[in-house]
Design a protein around this motif. Structure first.
Motif, PDB file in Angstrom:
ATOM      1  N   GLY A 194       0.818  -1.207   0.000  1.00  0.00           N
ATOM      2  CA  GLY A 194       0.000   0.000   0.000  1.00  0.00           C
ATOM      3  C   GLY A 194       0.855   1.262   0.000  1.00  0.00           C
ATOM      4  N   HIS A 195       1.936   1.265   0.788  1.00  0.00           N
ATOM      5  CA  HIS A 195       2.839   2.414   0.833  1.00  0.00           C
ATOM      6  C   HIS A 195       3.575   2.566  -0.499  1.00  0.00           C
ATOM      7  N   ILE A 196       3.994   1.455  -1.083  1.00  0.00           N
ATOM      8  CA  ILE A 196       4.675   1.497  -2.379  1.00  0.00           C
ATOM      9  C   ILE A 196       3.733   2.037  -3.448  1.00  0.00           C
ATOM     10  N   ASN A 197       2.497   1.580  -3.439  1.00  0.00           N
ATOM     11  CA  ASN A 197       1.518   2.044  -4.426  1.00  0.00           C
ATOM     12  C   ASN A 197       1.254   3.537  -4.290  1.00  0.00           C
ATOM     13  N   LYS A 198       1.300   4.056  -3.069  1.00  0.00           N
ATOM     14  CA  LYS A 198       1.101   5.491  -2.866  1.00  0.00           C
ATOM     15  C   LYS A 198       2.234   6.281  -3.503  1.00  0.00           C
ATOM     16  N   VAL A 199       3.459   5.778  -3.392  1.00  0.00           N
ATOM     17  CA  VAL A 199       4.602   6.459  -3.997  1.00  0.00           C
ATOM     18  C   VAL A 199       4.511   6.384  -5.529  1.00  0.00           C
ATOM     19  N   VAL A 200       3.978   5.275  -6.046  1.00  0.00           N
ATOM     20  CA  VAL A 200       3.717   5.179  -7.492  1.00  0.00           C
ATOM     21  C   VAL A 200       2.693   6.237  -7.890  1.00  0.00           C
ATOM     22  N   GLU A 201       1.637   6.361  -7.112  1.00  0.00           N
ATOM     23  CA  GLU A 201       0.578   7.340  -7.382  1.00  0.00           C
ATOM     24  C   GLU A 201       1.122   8.766  -7.366  1.00  0.00           C
ATOM     25  N   LEU A 202       2.069   9.050  -6.477  1.00  0.00           N
ATOM     26  CA  LEU A 202       2.668  10.376  -6.390  1.00  0.00           C
ATOM     27  C   LEU A 202       3.606  10.656  -7.561  1.00  0.00           C
ATOM     28  N   GLY A 203       3.994   9.603  -8.293  1.00  0.00           N
ATOM     29  CA  GLY A 203       4.839   9.790  -9.465  1.00  0.00           C
ATOM     30  C   GLY A 203       6.327   9.617  -9.224  1.00  0.00           C
ATOM     31  N   PHE A 204       6.717   9.172  -8.035  1.00  0.00           N
ATOM     32  CA  PHE A 204       8.139   9.011  -7.730  1.00  0.00           C
ATOM     33  C   PHE A 204       8.653   7.602  -8.036  1.00  0.00           C
ATOM     34  N   LEU A 205       7.749   6.661  -8.235  1.00  0.00           N
ATOM     35  CA  LEU A 205       8.095   5.314  -8.677  1.00  0.00           C
ATOM     36  C   LEU A 205       7.281   5.005  -9.930  1.00  0.00           C
ATOM     37  N   ARG A 206       7.896   4.305 -10.872  1.00  0.00           N
ATOM     38  CA  ARG A 206       7.173   3.881 -12.074  1.00  0.00           C
ATOM     39  C   ARG A 206       7.229   2.363 -12.157  1.00  0.00           C
ATOM     40  N   ARG A 207       6.045   1.757 -12.209  1.00  0.00           N
ATOM     41  CA  ARG A 207       5.963   0.305 -12.282  1.00  0.00           C
ATOM     42  C   ARG A 207       6.385  -0.158 -13.672  1.00  0.00           C
TER      43      ARG A 207
END
Length: 201
Positions: free
Chosen positions: A147-160
């Motif tokens: 859930g925390h990782i997905n939030k960082v993806v949502e913020l745009g700092f991680l790209r899956r």
């Protein structure tokens, strides 16, 4: 995706300006995702800044890293303008993960071997789990970490990235939000995080 097709007439300069402005209003613009629109951004940079200033917005452009976004300017007026760029309060685990990722980027930049920082889901979970409270339910812990990782993806700092097992690219945009001064205080922040984790246990 290109903004023209083989049968379409070339877009006018006014149209390209409008498309770049709309893209910035919607989020971060990356050079590697749309080189054509990135060039339009560079071509219309001065006009964009003039257009955004009355709205209380600044264009944050990093040509070296290849990204651009809008930022709300500080407003000292007694009657400040309404905010167009929404502030997002971050939870402790998300703030922690951003700090850890920023440190990883700094370490990679110091090594200078690889321009992209790519981490597996397991690596991200292990980084974060060291600072979070223990739980007897491992499945629940992994769900929380995801859930925390997905939030960082949502913020745009991680790209899956595509493929299995799950892997993520750390977007260099993070360097613009977690600056050098913030990073210099990182060890103290980690000490605070460790203390927080101990109290949670």
């Amino acid at each position: 995706m290109s903004d023209t097709t083989p049968d379409a007439a070339p877009l006018s300069g006014e149209r390209r300006f409008s498309l770049v402005l709309i893209a910035l209003m919607k989020g971060v613009l990356y050079q590697d995702r749309d080189p054509g629109q990135w060039q339009d951004l560079l071509d219309h940079q001065a006009r964009l800044r003039d257009h955004l200033a009355p709205l209380g917005l600044s264009l944050m452009l990093d040509e070296a890293e290849g990204h651009a976004y809008l930022c709300q300017r500080a407003d000292d007026d007694e009657n400040p303008l309404p905010r167009l760029v929404r502030r997002q309060p971050l939870s402790y685990p998300v703030s922690l993960l951003l700090a850890l990722l920023r440190k990883k980027l700094a370490e990679q930049d110091a090594g200078g071997d690889e321009p992209r920082l790519i981490l597996s889901r397991e690596q991200l979970q292990e980084m974060l789990a060291l600072f979070l409270a223990d739980t007897s339910n491992e499945a629940r812990l992994h769900d929380r970490l995801d859930g925390h990782i997905n939030k960082v993806v949502e913020l745009g700092f991680l790209r899956r990235l595509k493929g299995e097992p799950p892997r993520f690219e750390v977007r260099r945009l993070l360097k613009s939000f977690v600056d050098a001064q913030w990073l210099a205080e990182f060890e103290q922040r980690l000490a605070d995080y460790r203390e927080h984790a101990e109290e949670a246990r």
